[in-house]
Design a protein around this motif. Structure first.
Motif, short mmCIF file in Angstrom:
data_model
loop_
_atom_site.label_atom_id
_atom_site.label_comp_id
_atom_site.label_asym_id
_atom_site.label_seq_id
_atom_site.Cartn_x
_atom_site.Cartn_y
_atom_site.Cartn_z
N ALA A 34 -5.39 -4.48 -6.13
CA ALA A 34 -6.73 -3.94 -6.42
C ALA A 34 -6.79 -3.22 -7.77
O ALA A 34 -7.31 -2.11 -7.89
N VAL A 35 -6.26 -3.88 -8.80
CA VAL A 35 -6.32 -3.35 -10.16
C VAL A 35 -7.65 -3.76 -10.78
O VAL A 35 -8.10 -4.90 -10.62
N VAL A 36 -8.31 -2.85 -11.48
CA VAL A 36 -9.56 -3.16 -12.19
C VAL A 36 -9.28 -4.25 -13.22
O VAL A 36 -8.26 -4.19 -13.91
N HIS B 121 -10.92 -5.30 -8.30
CA HIS B 121 -10.68 -4.25 -7.32
C HIS B 121 -11.75 -4.12 -6.26
O HIS B 121 -11.54 -3.49 -5.23
N LEU C 135 -11.44 -4.29 -2.20
CA LEU C 135 -10.77 -3.29 -1.37
C LEU C 135 -11.75 -2.22 -0.89
O LEU C 135 -11.74 -1.86 0.29
N THR D 198 -1.33 -3.19 -0.49
CA THR D 198 -1.37 -2.98 -1.94
C THR D 198 -0.02 -2.49 -2.46
O THR D 198 0.36 -2.80 -3.60
N THR E 183 -8.33 1.56 -14.69
CA THR E 183 -8.32 1.54 -13.23
C THR E 183 -8.46 2.95 -12.66
O THR E 183 -9.18 3.18 -11.69
N GLY F 298 -11.95 3.69 -10.53
CA GLY F 298 -11.77 4.03 -9.12
C GLY F 298 -12.35 5.38 -8.76
O GLY F 298 -13.06 5.51 -7.76
N PHE G 71 -12.03 4.05 -2.57
CA PHE G 71 -12.15 4.02 -4.03
C PHE G 71 -11.04 4.85 -4.69
O PHE G 71 -10.56 4.49 -5.76
N VAL H 91 -7.96 2.85 -5.32
CA VAL H 91 -8.00 2.10 -6.57
C VAL H 91 -7.57 2.98 -7.74
O VAL H 91 -6.74 2.60 -8.57
N SER H 92 -8.12 4.18 -7.79
CA SER H 92 -7.80 5.10 -8.89
C SER H 92 -6.32 5.45 -8.91
O SER H 92 -5.67 5.42 -9.97
#
Length: 528
Positions: free
Chosen positions: A221-223, A226, A229, A249, A281, A285, A301, A304-305
């Motif tokens: 889930a890398v920008v 993403h 997710l 992940t 990312t 996120g 979220f 993701v960050s």
């Protein structure tokens, strides 16, 4: 432990899953056996950690076939640490599932065991094709767990989330398999040891492996890949969300670390790409979390960050950077699962995770509030928790590597992360209880769909009770010890890792040294 024992990490969960399927209909037996196997896997990981303290690597070719034919398993310090933490998290989430009643879903225990086998195999394999196979072994039971372990409410939203999850992962697996085929076409092998340094020497191999890394980036889930997710994870049950957060992940992140270290040999030409992408990312996120209104969507979220933070370690590719990234990876797996489980306990008992329908729970559920607050402070990077050590180590490593922009981004994102955690705290635990806006018992976490909510004993609570405000102080509505314990245990671990960070930092440094110089890994796999 010897190398010949490594296949047991895959074989035992698979054989146990098969036995439980044959003995189906015995939920108590399922729970006991599931817990025993997961704890045994954790203990096996600890033994591997003890054996890898001096940088030793265990390896085994299944069936004793020659290199290039046998399925190669290898375990160094990084593998051992991951096996230990994934086993611990799986056992903790399984305990929560039993307490919440979700473990009573058909074939829950066998499915989790197959998932465990896939995770262990993906962490142990030293072959790109077998990495693909074990990731698929992970995914197949996950598709069923996504729907079968659901709480029975918000069914349409759950099915929509499952459809997105399945679609994205099938597409990603196809891309990954195509990348493996390209690697074999240009290099003549997919064995990681035989590919050591090949991407540094050949642009064709580098391009082919980059396809595999892109697919792993989607799974992590890398920008900019993403969005799936944050939409899929909140749609399943809290127990499964917590389980997936610690496994899926993170296996992809582990593979990125391993592949780049071995195949690219840390090639400096591409590191700037990682620094840029992972910094973005972090930002995307945390900003995505700002507009969310439910506990699990905010936490999704933030996953993701935080993935951006973890992967920044491999983008720095220094001893300090890799050490910090590995420490951050292990810390995040524990803290994020704790947060999902503490808010999941609230959702299970009170029937919703919406911030506007909760409030004042710190008085009524003080231990849940303690578990959440500790994990939230750790996620934001405040002392004395493990998150402070993780972020400080990464900040120092980035500063030493001259990545000033990344340092600024990390500091700013940490501040917004703290604000987001305070948003959940004020909405769920602080202030006055929020009275129900409607008497409609069908209102759920996202305000759509409905049915009865599960209780900690696994029985269905009446729908009308599930939507009462937390102001109702009936003792039966309190979160029980069984539902509370998993998040509290993990919150205690993050505190322990913060106060005694030197031990884990030392182990992470050993793992990082093995990535900087993968010669021991290569020699163990090839037998030369």
């Amino acid at each position: 432990m010897t190398g010949s024992a490594l296949p047991l990490f895959v074989a035992v969960p698979l054989l146990t899953a098969a036995a439980l399927v044959l003995l189906r209909g015995r939920p108590r037996l399922d729970g006991v056996v599931l817990g025993a196997v997961l704890l045994a896997s954790t203990a096996g990981g600890v033994l591997l950690v003890l054996g890898a303290r001096d940088g030793d690597v265990l390896a085994h070719g299944v069936g004793l076939w020659p290199v290039g034919v046998a399925i190669p398993f290898a375990a160094d310090m990084l593998t051992a640490l991951m096996l230990t933490v994934t086993g611990l998290l799986s056992a903790t989430c399984a305990a929560f599932a039993v307490a919440s009643g979700h473990a009573r879903a058909p074939f829950f225990a066998p499915l989790v065991l197959v998932l465990t086998a896939g995770v262990n195999g993906a962490l142990l394999t030293a072959d790109l094709f077998n990495l693909f196979v074990f990731i698929e072994v992970m995914l197949l039971p996950s598709y069923a767990l996504f729907v079968l372990a659901g709480p029975g409410r918000g069914r349409l939203r759950q099915v929509a989330g499952a459809r997105l999850y399945v679609t994205v992962n099938l597409l990603t697996s196809t891309v990954f398999l195509a990348g493996v085929a390209f690697v074999y076409g240009v290099a003549g092998t997919v064995n990681l040891a035989e590919l050591a340094g090949a991407a540094r020497e050949s642009d064709a191999v580098a391009t082919a492996v980059a396809v595999c890394l892109f697919a792993l980036g989607i799974k992590a889930a890398v920008v900019p890949v993403h969005g799936w997710l944050a939409r899929a994870y909140p749609a399943t049950s809290p127990a499964v969300t917590a389980l997936f957060s610690g496994l899926h992940t993170k296996v992809a992140i582990y593979a990125i670390y391993r592949v780049y270290a071995v195949v690219f040999d840390g090639d400096e030409r591409y590191l700037w790409v990682g620094v840029a992408v992972f910094s973005v990312t972090m930002v995307v996120g945390v900003l995505g979390a700002v507009g969310e209104t439910t506990t699990r969507s905010i936490l999704a979220f933030h996953m993701v960050s935080q993935i951006g933070y973890i992967l920044l370690g491999v983008a720095l590719f220094t001893l300090a950077g890799l050490t910090a990234g590995i420490f951050y990876l292990l810390h995040h797996m524990i803290v994020k699962a704790s947060l999902f489980l503490s808010t999941g306990a609230v959702e299970e008992r009170y029937g919703t995770g919406r911030l506007d329908r909760l409030g004042g729970l710190a008085r009524r559920e003080p231990w849940v509030a303690v578990a959440f607050f500790a994990a939230a402070l750790s996620l934001a990077g405040l002392p004395p928790f493990s998150g402070f050590v993780a972020k400080l180590s990464l900040l120092v490593a980035a500063q030493d590597a001259g990545q000033v922009v990344a340092v600024v981004v990390m500091v700013l994102v940490s501040l917004v992360t703290l604000l987001s955690m305070l948003k959940i705290w004020s909405g769920v635990f602080w202030g006055s209880p929020t009275p129900p806006e409607t008497d409609d018992p069908s209102l759920t976490q996202d305000g759509t769909g409905a049915g009865p909510s599960s209780t900690s004993s696994g029985t269905a609570a009446p729908a009308a009770t599930a939507t009462l405000a937390p102001a109702v102080d009936a003792p039966a509505r309190r979160i029980g010890a069984a539902l509370l314990a998993p998040s509290l245990v993990l919150a205690a671990i993050t505190l322990g890792l913060g106060l005694g960070a030197e031990l884990l930092l030392g182990l992470a440094e050993t793992a990082a040294a093995g990535l900087l110089d993968p010669s021991a890994f290569v020699e163990a796999v090839t037998g030369s």
